[in-house]
Design an enzyme around this catalytic site. Sequence first.
Site, PDB file in Angstrom:
ATOM      1  N   GLY A   8      -7.435   5.825   3.305  1.00  0.00           N
ATOM      2  CA  GLY A   8      -8.843   4.398   3.528  1.00  0.00           C
ATOM      3  C   GLY A   8     -10.124   5.847   4.741  1.00  0.00           C
ATOM      4  N   ARG A   9      -9.022   7.285   4.832  1.00  0.00           N
ATOM      5  CA  ARG A   9     -10.203   7.551   5.143  1.00  0.00           C
ATOM      6  C   ARG A   9     -11.031   9.019   4.638  1.00  0.00           C
ATOM      7  NH1 ARG A   9      -5.601   9.271  10.042  1.00  0.00           N
ATOM      8  NH2 ARG A   9      -6.038   7.016  10.867  1.00  0.00           N
ATOM      9  N   GLU A  22     -11.017   2.808  11.571  1.00  0.00           N
ATOM     10  CA  GLU A  22     -10.475   3.592  10.985  1.00  0.00           C
ATOM     11  C   GLU A  22      -9.423   4.807  10.963  1.00  0.00           C
ATOM     12  OE1 GLU A  22     -10.127   3.706   5.782  1.00  0.00           O
ATOM     13  OE2 GLU A  22     -11.376   1.922   5.932  1.00  0.00           O
ATOM     14  N   SER A  57     -12.110   9.129  16.528  1.00  0.00           N
ATOM     15  CA  SER A  57     -12.690  10.877  16.344  1.00  0.00           C
ATOM     16  C   SER A  57     -11.422  10.982  16.876  1.00  0.00           C
ATOM     17  CB  SER A  57     -13.948  11.293  16.656  1.00  0.00           C
ATOM     18  OG  SER A  57     -14.646  10.427  16.095  1.00  0.00           O
TER      19      SER A  57
END
Lengths: 412, 252
Positions: A271-272, A392, A395
């Site tokens: 998904g990243r 998702e 950071s």
Amino acid sequence: MAAAAFLARGSGAPRALAFGCLRRLHTVYQTAELPETHQMLRQTCRDFAEKELMPLAAQLDKEHRFPAEQVKKMGGLGLLAMDVPEEYKGAGLDYLAYSIAVEEISRGCASTGVIVSVNNSLYLGPILKFGSEEQKHKWIAPFTSGDKIGCFALSEPGNGSDAGAASTVARLDGDEWVLNGTKAWITNAWDASATVVFATTDKSLKHKGISAFLVPMPTAGLSLGKKEDKLGIRASSTANLIFEDCRIPKANLLGQLGMGFKIAMQTLDAGRIGIASQALGIAQAALDCAVDYAEKRTAFGSPITKLQAVQFKLADMAMALEGARLLTWRAAMLKDNGKPFTKEAAMAKLAASEAATAIAHQAIQILGGMGYVTDMPAERHYRDARITEIYEGTSEIQRLVIAGQLLKAYRS
Amino acid sequence: MAALRVLVGVKRVIDYAVKVRVAGGGVQTQGVKHSLNPFCEIALEEGVRLRERGAASDVIAVSVGTRVCQETLRTALAVGADRGVLLEVGEGAAVGPREAAAALAGLVGRLQPHLVLLGKQAIDDDCNQTGQLLAAMLDWPQGTFASRVELEEGAVRVEREVDGGLETLRLRLPAVLTADLRLNEPRYATLPNIMKAKKKPLEIIPASALGVPLPLPRLRVLKLEEPPARGGGQRVQGVPELLERLRSDGRV
């Protein structure tokens, strides 16, 4: 070349002039050579985004309106199930193709980009990887054409980054699983027809006691919270999923009992790449907008592109974008070749999301006052970009993942 | 009604969104984005629709040019053509409407299509000649600037956009048609079709091997330059001043 001026598909000359110049800028901006299939696919996605999404994006954002018609059209093009094999009605392409498609779609409309990404990576992804044959036919095939889309329910009000502390529970009662709990921040919540949901089946095993389930929507015992009023990506719906004695058949367990955390983490890895691609699209749109404006705006007797201050900003923006794009493509290519890609995907998502916010920020700066008003898309790109640093995997989480993978490699 | 074999001509041209530059006495093509000529896209879309309606059995995309034109043919395959043919010419060969029509005529002799669909003109040279020349070479009827095409038994009914309005012709097959803007709205190449295109046959035939002697080029470009840069506009106070200015500028 008089004929060219009239050739903007479907509408008259003014639109051709407005989007022709943005497209020209992007055409000039050369990127690394892609295989021909991917170039064709990029062209299709770009044409679609420029014609069907760009003209609507501002309005969709203003009205918080789900782009239902566009989602159906994208289904017809094969964009909603890109790496799903043809036997389950997918397009049978690879993750590099998916990354390119999401970037181009997001350049047109960031909300539409995340809708596509969530369906591909977060909903279809885990079912494709961990589902049984029967589950694949039931839960994948109907979700490829744009008629139905899915969502992914992992985060809760009490835990986002701390995914292992899932407080939603599932207990087996005869032939049924009974789910109780609340999931938060679920993209596509109000428009989905199914969800992959993660719940604790054995609290004593901690994160190894989480399992994944397939739940149709709507269904008894599952209600939706209010649609969140967000800063950006407003055309996609985000809401809570509330499970109150929600009963599902035993066969709806995805993968093995206790495998949920592993499924979630592997799904998020892929998904990243999708979210990185969305960030790239937003960044590209912001850069296009900034250059277009700077070439036209005169100050001190010349277009402001003559000023070194502006040139330096554009150079930094372009470099950040290009670097993030190459990281994203590399992560996608590693995945396509069956190699480990966790570190690269985290790097891609981190680099692309931070690039998107920085580029959108500078785009507003270059546009000055015009960047602050809704007449120009710069303010929307700024608002859309912000979420890419959060969902998702924040950071901060990405940095933990990268450091973990890095140190593991050095220590082995 | 018997299903027809349809030949669609596609030309690789500089992309419509690119700002064309003149360098060294010629148009700069190196490193510049090229794509399928938009009017050829419309012709191709019509061919694919005919096949989807069952009126055509076979849609063959053909291009006259150098090896790089294969990418244009593969795009045509991705849109829906069944197979592609490249009539290859040497690097630097001048391929204008006459040369293209002659090569296409040679291929028509070999493939025996019932219908040839071309774009009305290419957006690089704006010639609007190839379709007409081809029809003359083959001694076939032509329906140019088509905005509507309907097949009948052994014939095709074409609605043409002409200066006076719309003209409808009925042409006996085989015929040559050229597509105008409003004939249809071309489809996107869908992802499944882009994948399927990789398996479709693409044949390369040297244009000289068609048995039709290619005519020697009869045109020579003497000069090519960019149009003059647009000057600024000027405001006038009213119609009398406008007329005065037009007269003094020598425009009236």
